[in-house]
Design a protein around this motif. Structure first.
Motif, PDB file in Angstrom:
ATOM      1  N   MET A   1      -8.505  18.484   3.403  1.00  0.00           N
ATOM      2  CA  MET A   1      -8.673  17.062   2.861  1.00  0.00           C
ATOM      3  C   MET A   1      -7.653  16.264   3.531  1.00  0.00           C
ATOM      4  SD  MET A   1      -8.535  16.109  -1.161  1.00  0.00           S
ATOM      5  CE  MET A   1      -8.925  14.434  -1.600  1.00  0.00           C
ATOM      6  N   PRO A   2      -8.006  15.064   4.116  1.00  0.00           N
ATOM      7  CA  PRO A   2      -6.779  14.173   4.504  1.00  0.00           C
ATOM      8  C   PRO A   2      -5.824  13.601   3.478  1.00  0.00           C
ATOM      9  CG  PRO A   2      -8.965  12.986   4.354  1.00  0.00           C
ATOM     10  CD  PRO A   2      -9.339  14.343   4.156  1.00  0.00           C
ATOM     11  N   LYS A   3      -4.695  13.517   4.148  1.00  0.00           N
ATOM     12  CA  LYS A   3      -3.593  13.170   3.359  1.00  0.00           C
ATOM     13  C   LYS A   3      -3.458  11.724   3.016  1.00  0.00           C
ATOM     14  CE  LYS A   3       1.522  13.447   2.979  1.00  0.00           C
ATOM     15  NZ  LYS A   3       2.753  13.837   3.562  1.00  0.00           N
ATOM     16  N   ILE A   4      -3.530  11.272   1.810  1.00  0.00           N
ATOM     17  CA  ILE A   4      -3.513   9.828   1.482  1.00  0.00           C
ATOM     18  C   ILE A   4      -2.190   9.154   1.825  1.00  0.00           C
ATOM     19  CG2 ILE A   4      -4.006   8.070  -0.332  1.00  0.00           C
ATOM     20  CD1 ILE A   4      -5.726  10.212  -1.709  1.00  0.00           C
ATOM     21  N   LYS A   5      -2.186   8.089   2.531  1.00  0.00           N
ATOM     22  CA  LYS A   5      -1.048   7.365   2.752  1.00  0.00           C
ATOM     23  C   LYS A   5      -0.703   6.322   1.931  1.00  0.00           C
ATOM     24  CE  LYS A   5       1.404   5.146   6.523  1.00  0.00           C
ATOM     25  NZ  LYS A   5       1.334   4.726   7.958  1.00  0.00           N
ATOM     26  N   ILE A   6       0.350   6.606   1.337  1.00  0.00           N
ATOM     27  CA  ILE A   6       0.894   5.622  -0.242  1.00  0.00           C
ATOM     28  C   ILE A   6       1.821   4.434   0.625  1.00  0.00           C
ATOM     29  CG2 ILE A   6       2.088   5.441  -2.079  1.00  0.00           C
ATOM     30  CD1 ILE A   6       1.190   8.320  -2.687  1.00  0.00           C
ATOM     31  N   LYS A   7       1.485   3.310   0.096  1.00  0.00           N
ATOM     32  CA  LYS A   7       2.468   2.161   0.431  1.00  0.00           C
ATOM     33  C   LYS A   7       2.704   1.352  -0.590  1.00  0.00           C
ATOM     34  CE  LYS A   7       0.833   1.058   5.240  1.00  0.00           C
ATOM     35  NZ  LYS A   7       0.264   0.155   5.986  1.00  0.00           N
ATOM     36  N   PHE A   8       4.050   0.965  -0.482  1.00  0.00           N
ATOM     37  CA  PHE A   8       4.677  -0.037  -1.452  1.00  0.00           C
ATOM     38  C   PHE A   8       4.881  -1.379  -1.167  1.00  0.00           C
ATOM     39  CE2 PHE A   8       5.548   4.369  -2.576  1.00  0.00           C
ATOM     40  CZ  PHE A   8       5.465   4.616  -3.880  1.00  0.00           C
ATOM     41  N   TYR A   9       4.487  -2.280  -1.803  1.00  0.00           N
ATOM     42  CA  TYR A   9       4.466  -3.840  -1.521  1.00  0.00           C
ATOM     43  C   TYR A   9       5.710  -4.619  -1.938  1.00  0.00           C
ATOM     44  CZ  TYR A   9      -0.063  -1.990   0.287  1.00  0.00           C
ATOM     45  OH  TYR A   9      -0.975  -1.194   1.019  1.00  0.00           O
ATOM     46  N   THR A  10       6.662  -5.136  -1.066  1.00  0.00           N
ATOM     47  CA  THR A  10       7.580  -5.913  -1.720  1.00  0.00           C
ATOM     48  C   THR A  10       6.866  -7.508  -1.700  1.00  0.00           C
ATOM     49  OG1 THR A  10       9.481  -4.418  -1.243  1.00  0.00           O
ATOM     50  CG2 THR A  10      10.008  -6.857  -1.221  1.00  0.00           C
ATOM     51  N   VAL A  11       7.197  -8.241  -2.630  1.00  0.00           N
ATOM     52  CA  VAL A  11       6.915  -9.629  -2.510  1.00  0.00           C
ATOM     53  C   VAL A  11       8.142 -10.393  -2.908  1.00  0.00           C
ATOM     54  CG1 VAL A  11       5.444 -11.261  -3.509  1.00  0.00           C
ATOM     55  CG2 VAL A  11       4.401  -9.114  -3.462  1.00  0.00           C
ATOM     56  N   TRP A  12       8.395 -11.083  -1.855  1.00  0.00           N
ATOM     57  CA  TRP A  12       9.735 -11.991  -2.115  1.00  0.00           C
ATOM     58  C   TRP A  12       9.185 -13.306  -2.580  1.00  0.00           C
ATOM     59  CZ3 TRP A  12       9.071  -9.235   2.394  1.00  0.00           C
ATOM     60  CH2 TRP A  12      10.198  -8.319   2.688  1.00  0.00           C
ATOM     61  N   LYS A  13       8.196 -13.692  -2.411  1.00  0.00           N
ATOM     62  CA  LYS A  13       7.587 -15.045  -2.796  1.00  0.00           C
ATOM     63  C   LYS A  13       6.211 -15.214  -3.102  1.00  0.00           C
ATOM     64  CE  LYS A  13       7.605 -19.964  -1.749  1.00  0.00           C
ATOM     65  NZ  LYS A  13       7.908 -21.079  -0.679  1.00  0.00           N
ATOM     66  N   GLY A  14       5.683 -15.226  -4.213  1.00  0.00           N
ATOM     67  CA  GLY A  14       4.392 -15.258  -4.645  1.00  0.00           C
ATOM     68  C   GLY A  14       4.083 -15.621  -6.187  1.00  0.00           C
ATOM     69  N   ARG A  15       3.112 -15.442  -6.780  1.00  0.00           N
ATOM     70  CA  ARG A  15       2.895 -15.900  -8.331  1.00  0.00           C
ATOM     71  C   ARG A  15       4.000 -14.946  -8.742  1.00  0.00           C
ATOM     72  NH1 ARG A  15      -1.972 -15.657  -5.715  1.00  0.00           N
ATOM     73  NH2 ARG A  15      -3.172 -17.597  -5.731  1.00  0.00           N
ATOM     74  N   ALA A  16       4.072 -13.717  -8.646  1.00  0.00           N
ATOM     75  CA  ALA A  16       5.001 -12.870  -9.147  1.00  0.00           C
ATOM     76  C   ALA A  16       5.697 -12.151  -8.230  1.00  0.00           C
ATOM     77  CB  ALA A  16       4.356 -11.949 -10.272  1.00  0.00           C
ATOM     78  N   THR A  17       7.026 -11.925  -8.351  1.00  0.00           N
ATOM     79  CA  THR A  17       7.862 -11.195  -7.210  1.00  0.00           C
ATOM     80  C   THR A  17       8.131  -9.773  -7.858  1.00  0.00           C
ATOM     81  OG1 THR A  17      10.156 -12.147  -8.125  1.00  0.00           O
ATOM     82  CG2 THR A  17       8.783 -13.426  -6.333  1.00  0.00           C
ATOM     83  N   GLY A  18       8.578  -9.005  -6.610  1.00  0.00           N
ATOM     84  CA  GLY A  18       8.913  -7.431  -7.233  1.00  0.00           C
ATOM     85  C   GLY A  18       8.160  -6.555  -6.219  1.00  0.00           C
TER      86      GLY A  18
END
Length: 210
Positions: A1-18
């Motif tokens: 079974m292929p390994k699922i690549k997990i990513k995390f997203y940084t938002v510096w400027k947007g409707r909400a940041t974090g």
């Protein structure tokens, strides 16, 4: 079974940041948001660290975004200069910063200890203190910092720390406010240089606590 690549997203400027765990949650903050700034990272820790760092470290600068700041280009350091650095025991923890003459290591200013503070904040405060010091003395020499984060925060004239304000770190936030006010009210011609730690070793203002 292929390994699922997990990513995390940084938002510096947007409707909400974090930091957001999925692209869909990130997209809601940045889609059709003018001037949005965001980037993906392979781990949550990397994304959190990036959130505390100015986005221009990771994304192309806006056209016309100019400040007197440049990299060292290896070679040898300019000895007729000021070097600044900070140190903290814990992050956050007790923090102090200082400036020294690059050629001799002689200390010319020092501030701290600040409670519940971070090293990034200390690096920012040290750099602003250095700029103010050189301007007050009428000195045209450059100032060295080994912190890309501090250099970026100075460019945007804002400390982007995510540290929460508490009764214990009130003195740090008072110092931050003073630094931001100085940047907003003053111009300077001092060149800010990145200290090349890989080729030159620790910056002369280093506290030697690593």
């Amino acid at each position: 079974m292929p390994k699922i690549k997990i990513k995390f997203y940084t938002v510096w400027k947007g409707r909400a940041t974090g930091v957001f765990d999925t692209w869909e949650s990130c997209r809601k903050q940045v889609h059709k948001f003018e001037g949005a700034r965001y980037k993906s990272f392979p781990t949550r820790q990397a994304a959190l660290e990036a959130l505390e760092t100015e986005c221009y470290s990771y994304t192309p600068r806006k056209t016309g975004f100019v400040q007197p700041c440049r990299d060292s280009n290896a070679g040898e350091p300019e000895l007729v200069s000021l070097a600044v650095d900070a140190a903290s025991s814990g992050n956050p923890g007790k923090m102090e910063y200082r400036g020294v003459w690059t050629a001799t290591g002689e200390e010319v200013f020092r501030s701290g200890l600040f409670e519940e503070a971070t090293n990034n904040v200390g690096e920012f405060l040290a750099l602003v203190h250095g700029l103010a010091f050189l301007k007050k003395k009428g000195l045209t020499m450059p100032v060295y910092s080994d912190s890309v984060t501090a250099m970026c925060w100075v460019r945007v004239k804002k400390c982007r720390s995510t540290v929460k304000h508490t009764a214990h770190n009130a003195a740090m936030f008072k110092q931050i406010a003073r630094a931001e006010a100085w940047l907003a009210e003053n111009t300077y011609t001092t060149t800010i240089l990145k200290w090349d730690t890989r080729n030159w070793g620790e910056i002369p203002a280093d506290f030697g606590r690593k």
